[in-house]
Design a protein around this motif. Structure first.
Motif, PDB file in Angstrom:
ATOM      1  N   SER A 139       0.846  -1.202   0.000  1.00 36.46           N
ATOM      2  CA  SER A 139       0.000   0.000   0.000  1.00 36.46           C
ATOM      3  C   SER A 139       0.874   1.242   0.000  1.00 36.46           C
ATOM      4  O   SER A 139       2.012   1.235   0.474  1.00 36.46           O
ATOM      5  CB  SER A 139      -0.926   0.010   1.225  1.00 36.46           C
ATOM      6  N   VAL A 140       0.307   2.304  -0.526  1.00 35.18           N
ATOM      7  CA  VAL A 140       0.974   3.601  -0.585  1.00 35.18           C
ATOM      8  C   VAL A 140       0.072   4.615   0.105  1.00 35.18           C
ATOM      9  O   VAL A 140      -1.115   4.726  -0.218  1.00 35.18           O
ATOM     10  CB  VAL A 140       1.232   4.032  -2.049  1.00 35.18           C
ATOM     11  N   ARG A 141       0.642   5.325   1.063  1.00 34.55           N
ATOM     12  CA  ARG A 141      -0.153   6.319   1.788  1.00 34.55           C
ATOM     13  C   ARG A 141       0.576   7.655   1.784  1.00 34.55           C
ATOM     14  O   ARG A 141       1.801   7.697   1.962  1.00 34.55           O
ATOM     15  CB  ARG A 141      -0.398   5.874   3.231  1.00 34.55           C
ATOM     16  N   ALA A 142      -0.180   8.716   1.565  1.00 32.14           N
ATOM     17  CA  ALA A 142       0.404  10.056   1.582  1.00 32.14           C
ATOM     18  C   ALA A 142       0.784  10.452   3.005  1.00 32.14           C
ATOM     19  O   ALA A 142       0.111  10.089   3.962  1.00 32.14           O
ATOM     20  CB  ALA A 142      -0.587  11.060   0.999  1.00 32.14           C
ATOM     21  N   THR A 143       1.870  11.194   3.134  1.00 30.71           N
ATOM     22  CA  THR A 143       2.307  11.679   4.441  1.00 30.71           C
ATOM     23  C   THR A 143       1.879  13.132   4.631  1.00 30.71           C
ATOM     24  O   THR A 143       1.749  13.884   3.668  1.00 30.71           O
ATOM     25  CB  THR A 143       3.830  11.585   4.586  1.00 30.71           C
ATOM     26  N   GLN A 144       1.671  13.501   5.891  1.00 36.22           N
ATOM     27  CA  GLN A 144       1.318  14.878   6.220  1.00 36.22           C
ATOM     28  C   GLN A 144       2.057  15.278   7.488  1.00 36.22           C
ATOM     29  O   GLN A 144       2.539  14.435   8.236  1.00 36.22           O
ATOM     30  CB  GLN A 144      -0.192  15.012   6.412  1.00 36.22           C
ATOM     31  N   SER A 145       2.136  16.582   7.708  1.00 34.10           N
ATOM     32  CA  SER A 145       2.825  17.107   8.883  1.00 34.10           C
ATOM     33  C   SER A 145       1.821  17.349  10.007  1.00 34.10           C
ATOM     34  O   SER A 145       0.818  18.051   9.818  1.00 34.10           O
ATOM     35  CB  SER A 145       3.538  18.426   8.547  1.00 34.10           C
ATOM     36  N   VAL A 146       2.076  16.747  11.166  1.00 29.05           N
ATOM     37  CA  VAL A 146       1.241  16.975  12.339  1.00 29.05           C
ATOM     38  C   VAL A 146       2.147  17.211  13.538  1.00 29.05           C
ATOM     39  O   VAL A 146       3.318  16.833  13.544  1.00 29.05           O
ATOM     40  CB  VAL A 146       0.292  15.793  12.625  1.00 29.05           C
ATOM     41  N   ARG A 165       7.016  18.475  18.767  1.00 29.01           N
ATOM     42  CA  ARG A 165       7.813  18.453  17.543  1.00 29.01           C
ATOM     43  C   ARG A 165       6.881  18.140  16.374  1.00 29.01           C
ATOM     44  O   ARG A 165       5.765  17.645  16.568  1.00 29.01           O
ATOM     45  CB  ARG A 165       8.936  17.416  17.624  1.00 29.01           C
ATOM     46  N   VAL A 166       7.365  18.418  15.165  1.00 28.88           N
ATOM     47  CA  VAL A 166       6.571  18.158  13.965  1.00 28.88           C
ATOM     48  C   VAL A 166       6.949  16.793  13.401  1.00 28.88           C
ATOM     49  O   VAL A 166       8.122  16.485  13.212  1.00 28.88           O
ATOM     50  CB  VAL A 166       6.812  19.248  12.902  1.00 28.88           C
ATOM     51  N   ASN A 167       5.946  15.958  13.162  1.00 31.52           N
ATOM     52  CA  ASN A 167       6.128  14.682  12.478  1.00 31.52           C
ATOM     53  C   ASN A 167       5.738  14.887  11.019  1.00 31.52           C
ATOM     54  O   ASN A 167       4.557  15.053  10.694  1.00 31.52           O
ATOM     55  CB  ASN A 167       5.261  13.601  13.130  1.00 31.52           C
ATOM     56  N   ASP A 168       6.736  14.889  10.115  1.00 31.21           N
ATOM     57  CA  ASP A 168       6.483  15.154   8.701  1.00 31.21           C
ATOM     58  C   ASP A 168       6.041  13.927   7.924  1.00 31.21           C
ATOM     59  O   ASP A 168       5.744  14.034   6.733  1.00 31.21           O
ATOM     60  CB  ASP A 168       7.755  15.719   8.041  1.00 31.21           C
ATOM     61  N   SER A 169       6.025  12.765   8.560  1.00 29.06           N
ATOM     62  CA  SER A 169       5.698  11.538   7.822  1.00 29.06           C
ATOM     63  C   SER A 169       4.484  10.824   8.412  1.00 29.06           C
ATOM     64  O   SER A 169       4.386   9.609   8.360  1.00 29.06           O
ATOM     65  CB  SER A 169       6.914  10.598   7.815  1.00 29.06           C
ATOM     66  N   TYR A 170       3.553  11.582   8.968  1.00 26.86           N
ATOM     67  CA  TYR A 170       2.339  10.989   9.532  1.00 26.86           C
ATOM     68  C   TYR A 170       1.448  10.488   8.405  1.00 26.86           C
ATOM     69  O   TYR A 170       1.183  11.200   7.433  1.00 26.86           O
ATOM     70  CB  TYR A 170       1.606  12.027  10.376  1.00 26.86           C
ATOM     71  N   THR A 171       0.981   9.244   8.529  1.00 23.35           N
ATOM     72  CA  THR A 171       0.166   8.653   7.468  1.00 23.35           C
ATOM     73  C   THR A 171      -1.244   8.300   7.926  1.00 23.35           C
ATOM     74  O   THR A 171      -2.007   7.699   7.170  1.00 23.35           O
ATOM     75  CB  THR A 171       0.839   7.376   6.927  1.00 23.35           C
TER      76      THR A 171
END
Length: 301
Positions: A139-146, A165-171
């Motif tokens: 599977s492929v999931r887009a990452t977002q910053s949270v 801290r910012v997690n730039d690879s949250y899926t």
């Protein structure tokens, strides 16, 4: 030369197929004697009990390798802001010096569901169909910053920028209850304990109360060229910037103002003062001690 040292120039010969990358073969003493005799090798210490073990150097292509390979070959994917997860994956061992050991083809990605398939071929087949080609699924999931907590914190803690801290690879699923910038939570209070890397939700926080009901406050009125102030009592809890009501102790009128800090209100000039009723005064008197003198600046408040 993989078996014997000290060969004469031109004496080296190919004996057979090498082991697969990362694999080992054994050559027993009797076979070593036969090889030495056949090719004229001067092997002084001939022994039927000798054993030669030959291991071919190899490197392992793991999940990280194949996930990156899929990411780079996704159709229409112009950036790396995706996470690739593989199903039922088995690592592959290839020659250590092979710069391009595999070829990826037939990439099929359903962007709606996130599922993909692709076929992997060895660039240098081993002659074993089961290991020379196989199907990748995942599977492929887009990452977002949270925003996440940088460390564990107990309930009641007042947050600062160093606590998050910012997690730039949250899926995971992103909602409007999440935060993406540290400035949006700075100074807020935790409602319960949290652990490191936990996603920050608005239900975890509340704005920090700086002015408490019953506290003595300075009620200020500001306009160009004019600054008036009088003492009063807060009628509500408030955080920085919140509009709350306060009792003007001089005029006994209730005014609305913006919390400047824990002890000062700026009067909202768009709202008029209203008379306080006896019940409000009794409640205020019973919940606080009035030890302040009244500084009368404006009888109109």
């Amino acid at each position: 030369s993989d078996l014997f040292v000290g060969l004469e120039p031109g004496q080296d010969k190919v004996l057979g197929v090498a082991p697969s990358p990362g694999q080992t073969i054994q050559v027993g003493g009797r076979q070593l004697i036969a090889i030495a005799d056949q090719y004229g090798v001067d092997w002084i210490d001939q022994s039927s009990t000798a054993i030669a073990r030959i291991t071919r150097a190899g490197r392992v292509l793991d999940k990280v390798f194949f996930a990156d390979l899929v990411r780079r070959n996704l159709p229409g994917n112009d950036n790396d802001a995706v996470v690739v997860e593989l199903d039922d994956f088995m690592p592959m061992t290839v020659a250590a010096d092979d710069a391009a050991p595999v070829v990826l083809s037939d990439v099929n990605w359903d962007q709606k569901s996130g599922r993909f398939t692709a076929t992997v071929y060895r660039a240098h087949p081993l002659g074993d169909g089961q290991h020379d080609t196989f199907l990748l699924r995942g599977s492929v999931r887009a990452t977002q910053s949270v925003l996440v907590f940088a460390h564990a914190l107990p309930g009641g803690s007042k947050l600062s920028a160093s606590d998050v801290r910012v997690n730039d690879s949250y899926t995971g699923h992103v909602t409007n209850q999440m935060f993406s910038a540290a400035t949006s939570i700075e100074g807020m209070t935790l409602l319960h304990s949290v652990v490191a890397d936990q996603v920050i939700l608005d239900r975890d926080l509340q704005k920090t109360i700086v002015m408490h009901k019953g506290d003595p406050v300075l009620i200020s009125f500001r306009s160009p060229g004019l600054h008036l102030a009088v003492t009063g009592r807060a009628l509500e809890d408030g955080f920085d910037g919140q509009y709350v009501r306060a009792l003007n102790l001089a005029s006994k009128m209730i005014v609305t103002g913006r919390v400047v800090n824990g002890s000062e209100l700026d009067v909202d000039t768009t709202s008029g003062p209203v008379p306080s009723d006896s019940a409000t005064l009794r409640r205020l008197t019973s919940s606080s001690n009035n030890g302040l003198g009244v500084q009368r600046r404006s009888a109109g408040w």
